[in-house]
Design an enzyme around this catalytic site. Structure first.
Site, PDB file in Angstrom:
ATOM      1  N   PHE A 504      32.964  38.384  41.785  1.00  0.00           N
ATOM      2  CA  PHE A 504      33.325  39.131  42.988  1.00  0.00           C
ATOM      3  C   PHE A 504      32.015  39.470  43.618  1.00  0.00           C
ATOM      4  CE2 PHE A 504      36.546  39.709  39.791  1.00  0.00           C
ATOM      5  CZ  PHE A 504      37.726  40.054  40.519  1.00  0.00           C
ATOM      6  N   ASP A 505      32.202  39.567  44.877  1.00  0.00           N
ATOM      7  CA  ASP A 505      30.989  40.549  45.603  1.00  0.00           C
ATOM      8  C   ASP A 505      31.242  42.042  45.381  1.00  0.00           C
ATOM      9  OD1 ASP A 505      29.203  41.211  47.725  1.00  0.00           O
ATOM     10  OD2 ASP A 505      30.765  41.722  48.922  1.00  0.00           O
TER      11      ASP A 505
END
Length: 816
Positions: A504-505
């Site tokens: 995930f960013d």
């Protein structure tokens, strides 16, 4: 030898995907140029062209010029389009149409889906789009027009409009769309009647033959139509084989078995078409989300305008409980809007007018409470919306186009099944021919050998195999679209189900993407209210993002209590700010600033509180007014409310590792990770570091998904097995870049998408086992004469129906 890498979408702006034939044509052109030793495609998104060249023979600038010119030539010469068609009956019919289209001079590739989307690429120097459309219609298909007719704007009237719908006027559907099913039922009634009467004494054999013949005619009618269509293109499909088998059984005097064969075969196909039509309608319903007419405010009055004529800048009026006709921003009215058709959100979203209407406003930059999307449903109040996107550019229009394109994309399993079928069918036919002459080797009559050969033909037919994967992919894509998840074809649907790791960013994906006031800690005798009022007064003069977070948070807690005016704001580089409030000097900043102005270290209590907040990933600031400390305020980009529950749900569906990639320092990364349940927080990453992290994760886990916003995360998403974009309803880049797009800006749709993919993968495997297992059992039994035509037909058609109905279970999929 040297090499250069060039972005393909720049060279081929009309590029659809990595399977586009324009890539092959571009490579063929480049590989024939002097000085270029090799041109190939480098894996990833965006796609890159890698050109190996000899510097002694050709310069880098010349290589780039050749690539640009070749790309321009290919783009100009080779065209692509998606055409919506009706009367694509089933998977085998779709394959027949593909073969017919590819046979047209100038057609490079053609892909036809069962829902009726034709993706076709052609050489414009050999054939035009209009000629192709005429040829497609000559194949018996109803297709959508190439261009929309011009409409005239007319004042609103007190009447309703009827939407035009295409109807199938084919003479084979004289009883409606279920004609084939009615014929199959008629065949079954005739066979059952004959079967019962065969046990009654005194019934004339001629009567039984007549009744069974009626069953054969009813059951064989549509089978004959299919067979003739295949024979005309020189192919002998299963329909022809079934007719031959039925004719053979009748010639041997087994009229009942011939009627049973065609009854069950026609019933199986009728139910297959009916079931597949359900999935087709589920996707086609997207096109009906937008209303045909919009109410436009013009010169003080409201006029009715076809949505095709809406222009950017028009103001549309949306009445209560009606559909919104275009993407835009709310400029008047307050209402709740049901966005489920586009984003999958289960709860209506409150909409209110935007305060500052800028001239060049961009829709994705507007807060969600002001945005409106075509196809969503207004609540109980009138809204006025300024149109920011033309109809063909709306989120709904792009969603429909991408779903249609996804229909034509084959999954790895489907490609395997198609390849297997190409080799399998000739082998079966060879075996059947050999069995026809078995009477020369073993002690039996030609009639017995012929009967056995027909039974083997039926048993070995790959009908169930052909439909097993596309039916599951189609149902899975349709179910996901209904939830607000766009899955672009079979490959990402299958890949998503194989994942054990998701990256995930952080900013904007796991967190809100903007700072919030998280703490206000008064010192000694100071009050919390005084601390907040002072902080808000000073920070109101600043345009820093942290200052806005402090002001908004303080006002919310103070319930909009009056805040005094500060003045003479001065930025103190790397330390903080100072200002004047009622002749008192206020300083807001770090320890260094306060040590400078007081001549003493920060009090130990404040120092420890600062340290605790900083260890937790907060940005903390000390506030000092006059001669005394007021306390500490802290801000932080807080986790999304649904983040923790989403990650817990991902663990339940089998995701072992959840990795967070962020440019923030490792301390902040670990603080956020501890709060929401991330297993691997990776901080202080530059964009290229994120790409390297994805490559390392792929080496460790085999497959990994990357979840981001589709803009600054594009390189990392490109390296991942599956790129997943957040908030695609508002972002062109996110919608186009990712393999999977979560239309709403909601993380909690991700566990649903993965669980759906796992279920689809499971169903595809089940279907393959059913279809191939049935063939593996039936063929030996029929070869040995253990199973006759009747049982073979029942088992064969039963397996075809089972795999379709099994796939359609995905339409009702729900997470537990």
């Amino acid at each position: 030898m040297q090499k250069v890498q060039l972005d393909l979408p720049i060279l081929l702006p009309e590029l659809l995907d990595e399977q586009d034939n324009c890539i092959r044509l571009l490579l063929a052109d480049l590989n024939g140029k002097r000085g270029i030793s090799k041109a190939h495609i480098k894996e990833g998104q965006p796609l890159q062209l890698c050109v190996h060249y000899e510097p002694a023979l050709i310069s880098l600038s010349k290589v780039e010029e050749i690539a640009r010119n070749s790309g321009a030539e290919v783009t100009q010469r080779y065209q692509h389009t998606l055409i919506r068609a009706k009367k694509v009956r089933h998977q085998r019919h779709a394959r027949q149409l593909e073969h017919k289209l590819i046979a047209i001079p100038g057609v490079v590739t053609a892909m036809v889906s069962v829902p009726g989307t034709i993706r076709i690429e052609w050489d414009s120097e050999q054939v035009t789009e209009e000629q192709l459309r005429q040829k497609i219609q000559q194949l018996g298909l109803n297709i959508s027009p190439a261009t929309k007719p011009q409409h005239r704007r007319v004042p609103e009237q007190d009447h309703h409009h009827e939407q035009g719908h295409e109807h199938d006027h084919s003479n084979t559907n004289f009883l409606g769309e279920h004609t084939e099913l009615y014929f199959a039922i008629g065949s079954g009634i005739a066979w059952l009647t004959g079967f019962i009467l065969s046990f009654v004494d005194g019934v004339a054999p001629e009567l039984l033959i007549g009744i069974f013949t009626a069953g054969i005619l009813f059951g064989g009618y549509f089978t004959l139509i299919e067979a003739i269509g295949a024979i005309r293109q020189g192919k002998f499909e299963i329909d022809f084989l079934m007719l031959v088998a039925a004719a053979g059984a009748a010639a041997l005097g087994k009229w009942g078995e011939a009627a049973l064969l065609l009854f069950l075969f026609s019933l199986g196909h009728a139910l297959e078409h009916y079931a597949m039509n359900r999935a087709r309608k589920s996707i086609s319903a997207l096109a009906d989300l937008a209303p045909p007419i919009a109410l436009v405010r013009q010169d003080g009055q409201t006029v009715e305008v076809p949505i095709e004529d809406l222009e950017v800048g028009d103001v549309i009026v949306v009445k209560p409980n009606s559909k919104i006709a275009a993407d835009g921003i709310v400029i008047k009215g307050n209402s709740s809007v049901n966005q489920a058709p586009i984003t999958g959100e289960s709860v209506p979203v409150d909409k209110r007018p935007i305060a500052d209407l800028e001239a060049n406003i961009i829709l994705e930059d507007v807060p969600a409470e002001h945005r409106a999307f075509a196809g969503t449903i207004n609540g109980s109040s009138v809204l006025e919306i300024k149109v920011l996107r033309a109809t063909h550019d709306s989120t709904l229009a792009r969603l429909i186009t991408l779903v249609k394109e996804a229909e034509t994309q084959k999954s790895p399993t489907q490609l395997f099944a198609d390849k297997f079928e190409r080799y399998y069918v000739p082998v079966v036919l060879a075996v059947v021919v050999l069995l026809l002459f078995a009477f020369l080797v073993i002690d039996e009559t030609f009639a017995d050998s012929f009967y056995r050969a027909m039974a083997v033909l039926i048993a070995a037919s790959p009908c169930a195999l052909a439909i097993s994967t596309p039916s599951a992919v189609l149902a899975g894509v349709a179910r996901a679209a209904r939830q607000g998840v766009l899955i672009k074809g079979g490959r990402p649907l299958e890949d998503l189900g194989n994942l054990t790791a998701v990256a995930f960013d952080k900013t904007g994906t796991l967190t809100e993407g903007k700072p919030h006031l998280t703490h206000a800690i008064p010192y000694e005798n100071a009050s919390r209210e005084d601390l907040l009022i002072t902080a808000a007064a000073v920070e109101a003069l600043s345009d820093h993002p942290l200052a806005k977070a402090i002001v908004d948070g303080a006002k919310k807690e103070l319930n909009n209590k009056a805040i005094p005016l500060a003045e003479q704001l001065e930025a103190l580089i790397a330390r903080g700010v100072k200002a004047q409030i009622k002749n008192e000097t206020v300083h807001i900043g770090n320890r260094r600033l306060l040590a400078e102005i007081t001549g003493m270290p920060v009090p130990p209590v404040l120092d420890q509180q600062m340290k605790d907040l900083e260890d937790g990933g907060h940005t903390a600031m000390i506030i000092h007014r006059g001669t005394h400390y007021l306390g500490i305020i802290a801000v932080m980009d807080t986790a999304r409310p649904e983040a923790k529950a989403t990650l817990a749900a991902l663990r339940k569906v089998g995701i072992r590792r959840m990795i967070m990639l962020t440019g923030d320092n490792q301390q902040v990364a670990e603080a956020v990770a501890a709060e929401i349940g991330i297993t691997d927080p990776l901080g202080s990453l530059l964009p290229e570091d994120k790409v390297a992290a994805i490559e390392r994760l792929k080496a460790e886990e085999g497959k990994v998904a990357m979840v981001g916003d589709g803009v600054n995360d594009a390189p990392a998403m490109a390296k991942s097995t599956v790129g997943i974009a957040m908030g695609a309803a508002g972002s062109d880049v996110a919608l186009e870049t990712a393999d999977i797009a979560l239309m709403a800006d909601k993380l909690d749709n991700l566990p649903f998408a993965i669980a759906l993919s796992r279920k689809a993968k499971q169903i595809i495997k089940q279907n393959l086992v059913i279809s191939l297992g049935m063939v593996a059992i039936l063929v030996p039994l029929t070869v040995m004469g253990v199973a006759e035509i009747g049982p073979a037909v029942i088992a064969h058609e039963g397996s075809t129906l089972v795999v379709v109905l099994n796939a359609l279970r995905l339409l009702g999929f729900k997470t537990k």
